[in-house]
Structures are given as structure tokens and as C-alpha cells.
Motif scaffolding. Structure first.
Motif, mmCIF file in Angstrom:
data_model
loop_
_atom_site.group_PDB
_atom_site.id
_atom_site.type_symbol
_atom_site.label_atom_id
_atom_site.label_comp_id
_atom_site.label_asym_id
_atom_site.label_seq_id
_atom_site.Cartn_x
_atom_site.Cartn_y
_atom_site.Cartn_z
ATOM 1 N N LEU A 99 0.247 -1.227 -0.012
ATOM 2 C CA LEU A 99 0.124 -0.045 0.213
ATOM 3 C C LEU A 99 0.982 1.028 0.433
ATOM 4 O O LEU A 99 2.073 1.767 0.994
ATOM 5 C CB LEU A 99 -1.218 -0.063 1.335
ATOM 6 N N VAL A 100 0.669 2.397 -1.126
ATOM 7 C CA VAL A 100 1.366 2.919 -1.226
ATOM 8 C C VAL A 100 0.725 4.823 -1.324
ATOM 9 O O VAL A 100 -0.957 3.948 -1.943
ATOM 10 C CB VAL A 100 2.568 3.047 -2.336
ATOM 11 N N ASP A 101 0.500 6.044 -1.645
ATOM 12 C CA ASP A 101 -0.530 6.904 -1.032
ATOM 13 C C ASP A 101 -0.017 7.230 -2.917
ATOM 14 O O ASP A 101 -0.872 8.168 -3.225
ATOM 15 C CB ASP A 101 0.662 7.882 -0.111
ATOM 16 N N ASP A 102 1.257 6.845 -3.824
ATOM 17 C CA ASP A 102 1.106 7.203 -4.711
ATOM 18 C C ASP A 102 1.026 6.494 -6.150
ATOM 19 O O ASP A 102 1.401 5.464 -6.263
ATOM 20 C CB ASP A 102 2.119 7.952 -4.947
ATOM 21 N N GLU A 103 0.162 6.491 -7.376
ATOM 22 C CA GLU A 103 0.189 5.932 -8.263
ATOM 23 C C GLU A 103 1.589 5.652 -8.947
ATOM 24 O O GLU A 103 1.335 4.055 -9.294
ATOM 25 C CB GLU A 103 -1.344 6.396 -9.332
ATOM 26 N N ASP A 104 1.965 6.433 -9.380
ATOM 27 C CA ASP A 104 3.052 6.317 -9.864
ATOM 28 C C ASP A 104 4.150 5.234 -8.768
ATOM 29 O O ASP A 104 4.690 4.435 -9.916
ATOM 30 C CB ASP A 104 4.231 7.630 -10.271
ATOM 31 N N LYS A 105 3.849 5.526 -7.997
ATOM 32 C CA LYS A 105 4.826 4.679 -6.895
ATOM 33 C C LYS A 105 4.380 3.215 -6.967
ATOM 34 O O LYS A 105 5.099 2.377 -7.088
ATOM 35 C CB LYS A 105 5.268 5.242 -5.708
ATOM 36 N N ALA A 106 3.483 3.474 -8.006
ATOM 37 C CA ALA A 106 2.162 1.630 -7.409
ATOM 38 C C ALA A 106 2.447 1.253 -8.961
ATOM 39 O O ALA A 106 3.249 -0.473 -8.598
ATOM 40 C CB ALA A 106 1.135 1.456 -6.603
ATOM 41 N N LYS A 107 2.818 1.890 -9.923
ATOM 42 C CA LYS A 107 3.231 1.252 -11.039
ATOM 43 C C LYS A 107 4.714 1.230 -11.327
ATOM 44 O O LYS A 107 4.522 0.260 -11.662
ATOM 45 C CB LYS A 107 2.724 2.179 -12.012
ATOM 46 N N ASP A 108 5.364 1.979 -10.781
ATOM 47 C CA ASP A 108 6.710 1.885 -11.062
ATOM 48 C C ASP A 108 7.513 0.311 -9.767
ATOM 49 O O ASP A 108 7.848 -0.707 -9.895
ATOM 50 C CB ASP A 108 7.994 2.674 -9.362
ATOM 51 N N ILE A 109 6.664 0.057 -8.420
ATOM 52 C CA ILE A 109 6.941 -1.346 -8.238
ATOM 53 C C ILE A 109 6.500 -2.387 -8.275
ATOM 54 O O ILE A 109 6.749 -3.901 -8.559
ATOM 55 C CB ILE A 109 5.710 -1.524 -6.959
ATOM 56 N N ILE A 110 4.903 -2.211 -9.266
ATOM 57 C CA ILE A 110 4.905 -3.249 -10.711
ATOM 58 C C ILE A 110 5.885 -3.822 -11.371
ATOM 59 O O ILE A 110 6.133 -5.089 -11.379
ATOM 60 C CB ILE A 110 3.394 -3.022 -10.835
ATOM 61 N N LYS A 111 6.293 -2.926 -12.072
ATOM 62 C CA LYS A 111 7.100 -3.219 -12.409
ATOM 63 C C LYS A 111 8.558 -3.754 -12.341
ATOM 64 O O LYS A 111 8.910 -5.009 -12.687
ATOM 65 C CB LYS A 111 7.892 -1.822 -13.773
ATOM 66 N N GLN A 112 9.099 -3.470 -11.330
ATOM 67 C CA GLN A 112 10.059 -3.673 -10.525
ATOM 68 C C GLN A 112 9.361 -5.837 -10.767
ATOM 69 O O GLN A 112 10.214 -6.239 -10.390
ATOM 70 C CB GLN A 112 10.066 -3.834 -9.010
ATOM 71 N N LEU A 113 8.142 -5.770 -9.975
ATOM 72 C CA LEU A 113 7.615 -7.405 -9.848
ATOM 73 C C LEU A 113 7.474 -7.339 -11.563
ATOM 74 O O LEU A 113 8.563 -9.096 -11.740
ATOM 75 C CB LEU A 113 6.136 -7.200 -9.810
ATOM 76 N N ASP A 114 7.363 -7.154 -11.972
ATOM 77 C CA ASP A 114 7.834 -7.665 -13.790
ATOM 78 C C ASP A 114 9.231 -8.225 -13.681
ATOM 79 O O ASP A 114 9.365 -9.221 -14.811
ATOM 80 C CB ASP A 114 6.928 -6.344 -14.947
ATOM 81 N N ASP A 115 9.389 -6.982 -13.445
ATOM 82 C CA ASP A 115 11.662 -7.533 -13.902
ATOM 83 C C ASP A 115 12.399 -8.641 -12.736
ATOM 84 O O ASP A 115 13.225 -8.964 -13.028
ATOM 85 C CB ASP A 115 12.469 -6.152 -13.200
ATOM 86 N N GLY A 116 10.562 -9.428 -11.526
ATOM 87 C CA GLY A 116 11.386 -10.465 -11.435
ATOM 88 C C GLY A 116 11.659 -9.792 -9.796
ATOM 89 O O GLY A 116 12.908 -10.995 -8.965
ATOM 90 N N ALA A 117 12.017 -9.352 -9.097
ATOM 91 C CA ALA A 117 11.891 -8.761 -7.994
ATOM 92 C C ALA A 117 11.125 -9.401 -6.474
ATOM 93 O O ALA A 117 9.809 -10.018 -7.286
ATOM 94 C CB ALA A 117 11.862 -7.217 -7.597
ATOM 95 N N ASP A 118 11.486 -9.900 -5.766
ATOM 96 C CA ASP A 118 10.886 -10.059 -3.862
ATOM 97 C C ASP A 118 9.606 -9.239 -3.967
ATOM 98 O O ASP A 118 9.663 -7.956 -3.188
ATOM 99 C CB ASP A 118 11.779 -11.063 -3.501
ATOM 100 N N PHE A 119 8.199 -10.117 -3.762
ATOM 101 C CA PHE A 119 6.958 -9.119 -3.272
ATOM 102 C C PHE A 119 7.324 -8.905 -1.902
ATOM 103 O O PHE A 119 6.814 -7.791 -1.482
ATOM 104 C CB PHE A 119 6.015 -9.603 -4.045
ATOM 105 N N SER A 120 7.677 -9.322 -1.047
ATOM 106 C CA SER A 120 7.869 -9.567 0.116
ATOM 107 C C SER A 120 8.615 -8.332 0.478
ATOM 108 O O SER A 120 8.686 -7.546 1.207
ATOM 109 C CB SER A 120 8.199 -10.460 0.955
ATOM 110 N N LYS A 121 10.325 -8.961 -0.090
ATOM 111 C CA LYS A 121 10.961 -7.272 0.642
ATOM 112 C C LYS A 121 10.745 -5.821 0.101
ATOM 113 O O LYS A 121 10.234 -4.803 0.682
ATOM 114 C CB LYS A 121 12.297 -7.750 -0.436
ATOM 115 N N LEU A 122 9.937 -5.375 -1.490
ATOM 116 C CA LEU A 122 9.050 -4.695 -2.310
ATOM 117 C C LEU A 122 7.891 -3.883 -0.744
ATOM 118 O O LEU A 122 8.013 -3.046 -1.127
ATOM 119 C CB LEU A 122 8.732 -5.071 -3.324
ATOM 120 N N ALA A 123 7.336 -5.112 -0.180
ATOM 121 C CA ALA A 123 6.292 -4.664 0.818
ATOM 122 C C ALA A 123 7.097 -4.452 2.170
ATOM 123 O O ALA A 123 6.658 -3.187 2.296
ATOM 124 C CB ALA A 123 5.287 -5.784 1.304
#
Length: 328
Positions: A158-182
């Protein structure tokens, strides 16, 4: 989006069904209960005043509590009383000392810890007796089964900014770990657990979150940020199971349907009327003879003696409010 259940003293205030159930019956008594210089209040005068102001409500509540206890077996009654004791103890633990707890009780209309505990018990007793008399037919159960979706296990960021949320999704697409991003980004208290919300059921979450989460397959995450009043979410379903057979699920579905019907005042009053008739209740006191009329009458949809169908829910836990979504 932490899901908590908070015990609301307000929903168990003196305005609810059994607030006066512990009052003495209105018997004549010439003893003096208060005295001073030229001042004397006799028990009989006190009783007369109490009867005039709250007699119908008190007799209504006393009759109904007796009826409800007859509808519930002895073992269940003991269980409900034990639960009330435990719930009261859990609430008390939330306060620094007994004085603070007593102050909170008093401000909510309770004269003592025992009065609060009794009201918890009586509310649970009412719920048990009413639900026992709510009939759910096979057609209703089958429809509920068709509409039912099994609980899922999910995590979110959960974040306040839509662009930040989109960036997190991009990182997940690139293989980032969901738990660490959270842990690194989520403003929710679940961040410490990698965003895990545990098991969630339909109706527990805000609609926008729920609609997105239950559409995901196991292991999938949302490809667009999900906006709710709390901010922007990236949601991942970590476990999804199929619902059981009709026979496996019908028990909890029946319970859910009963709870829904208990929110309808007309349904509750109709059941109470049936129970009054079942036990042939008659009030012999001329002053109080109309106390049950709102249930006995054909269109008794109003309860002039006090709201019978309280908004309080789930008193078998240490709270009575519906699940609440918050960011605390």
C-alpha cells in the motif's frame, strides 16, 4: 490495511435490549433506601417511579431473557456465560489499571464490570435463540453456494502515490521479490510481514480491493494499481483453493444466511412473536399489560421498548463490531 476487531462499549450501552434487565422487580416495600435531614425515599416510592418510567421496557426484557434461555440448552448457556467472562477479561487487559477500566465502563452506561459481562452474555443468548429459529431452505442454501467463493490468502503493498505503485509493479515484472518490496515500501502495518493479510473472505475487504483480489489466480499480482480510500494497492494472491462440495460448505453458508436475516427487524420481531405465543406469555399487571404488544400485533415492526436487533456482531470474539479496514 489492518483488519482488527475493536470492542465497542457504545454498542452495548444502556439503550440496547438488556440494559435494564438486572433491575429489581416492582414489588411493594416500605423500607427506606435513602434518608437525610427531612429527606426520605422509600423503596415502594422508588419502585413506583421506576415502574412508571421504565416498567414496560424492563418487563419486556425480563420476559424475553427467560424465553431465550428456554430456547438454548444448558451446555450452550454455560458456554455463552464463560465466553462473556473471557471477553470482559480481554477488554480489561487493554487498560492500564482497574480505575481506568471502571471509568470507561461508567461512561458507557455500565454500573459495574459484572453488568457489562451480563450484557455480553444476554446479547449472545439473544443471538443464539433467534438464529436457532431462523429457517433457511434448500433453495436459499443452493443459491448461496452458487455465489460463494472460497477464502484466499493474499498480500499487498500500500502506497500513497499511483506512480510509485506502477513502479513497484514494474519491479515485480522484472523479478523483484514481493515480500521485500512490501517491507521497503508499504505504509501498511502488514509491511513487517511482507504485506501478508493472511486468509480473507468475500465481504471482509473494501469492494475495490475485493473485486481485484478475487479475480487473480494463485501466484498472480495486479498489473495495475488498485485504488481505495486508503491509497494505491498492489495485490498478490498467494493461495487460492476451490470451494468444497455443497455438503461441506452448507453449514457455514447457513450460519451466514442466518446472520444476514438477523439484520432484518421484521424477521426478528416475527420470531419473537412466535416465541411469546409458544410459551403462552401473558402480563397480569394492568399498568404493564401492553409491554409486548409490538410483538404480538400483526404488524409489530416497531419496538417501542428498545431496539431488539442490535447492530452488535460477533460477540464470541473480544469485539462486537464488524471487521474494520484501517491504516493504523
Amino acid at each position: 490495511m489492518q483488519f482488527t476487531k475493536k470492542l465497542s462499549l457504545a454498542t452495548l450501552s444502556l439503550a440496547s435490549i438488556f440494559a435494564l434487565a438486572g433491575c429489581d422487580q416492582f414489588k411493594g416495600d416500605s423500607s427506606t433506601i435513602a434518608k437525610g435531614d427531612g429527606i426520605e425515599v422509600k423503596q415502594e416510592d422508588f419502585n413506583a417511579e421506576l415502574k412508571d418510567k421504565a416498567g414496560e421496557q424492563v418487563i419486556q426484557q425480563m420476559v424475553l431473557s427467560d424465553i431465550f434461555e428456554k430456547e438454548v440448552d444448558g451446555d450452550k448457556i454455560k458456554e455463552l456465560k464463560d465466553q462473556a467472562t473471557q471477553q470482559t477479561a480481554l477488554l480489561k487487559e487493554q487498560y492500564d489499571d482497574d480505575d481506568q477500566f471502571q471509568t470507561v465502563l461508567a461512561s458507557s452506561g455500565f454500573s459495574s464490570e459484572k453488568a457489562y459481562e451480563k450484557q455480553l452474555y444476554l446479547y449472545s443468548l439473544m443471538s443464539e435463540a433467534i438464529s436457532k429459529n431462523i429457517d433457511i431452505n434448500d433453495k436459499e442454501l443452493k443459491k448461496a453456494y452458487d455465489d460463494y467463493q472460497a477464502p484466499i490468502e493474499a498480500s499487498h503493498i500500500l502506497v500513497d502515490d499511483e506512480d510509485k505503485a506502477k513502479d513497484i509493479i514494474k519491479q515485480l515484472d522484472d523479478g523483484a521479490d514481493f515480500s521485500k518490496l512490501a517491507k521497503d515500501n508499504s505504509k501498511d502495518t502488514t509491511a513487517n510481514n511482507g504485506g501478508s493479510l493472511g486468509e480473507i473472505s468475500k465481504g471482509q475487504m473494501v469492494p475495490e480491493f475485493e473485486d481485484a483480489a478475487f479475480k487473480l489466480k494463485e501466484g498472480e499480482y495486479t498489473k495495475e494499481p488498485v485504488k481505495t480510500k486508503y491509497g494505491y494497492h498492489v495485490i498478490k494472491v498467494t493461495k487460492k483453493k476451490d470451494k468444497g462440495s455443497f455438503d461441506d460448505e452448507k453449514g457455514q453458508l447457513k450460519e451466514s444466511l442466518q446472520q444476514e436475516k438477523m439484520q432484518d427487524q421484521g424477521t426478528v420481531n416475527k420470531i419473537i412473536k412466535q416465541l411469546i405465543d409458544k410459551y403462552n406469555v401473558k402480563i397480569n399487571d394492568d399498568d404493564l399489560k401492553d409491554a409486548l404488544d409490538n410483538f404480538i400485533s400483526e404488524n409489530g415492526s416497531e419496538n417501542k421498548g428498545g431496539e431488539i436487533n442490535s447492530n452488535q456482531q460477533d460477540n464470541n470474539n473480544k469485539s462486537d463490531e464488524n471487521s474494520e479496514q484501517d491504516n493504523n
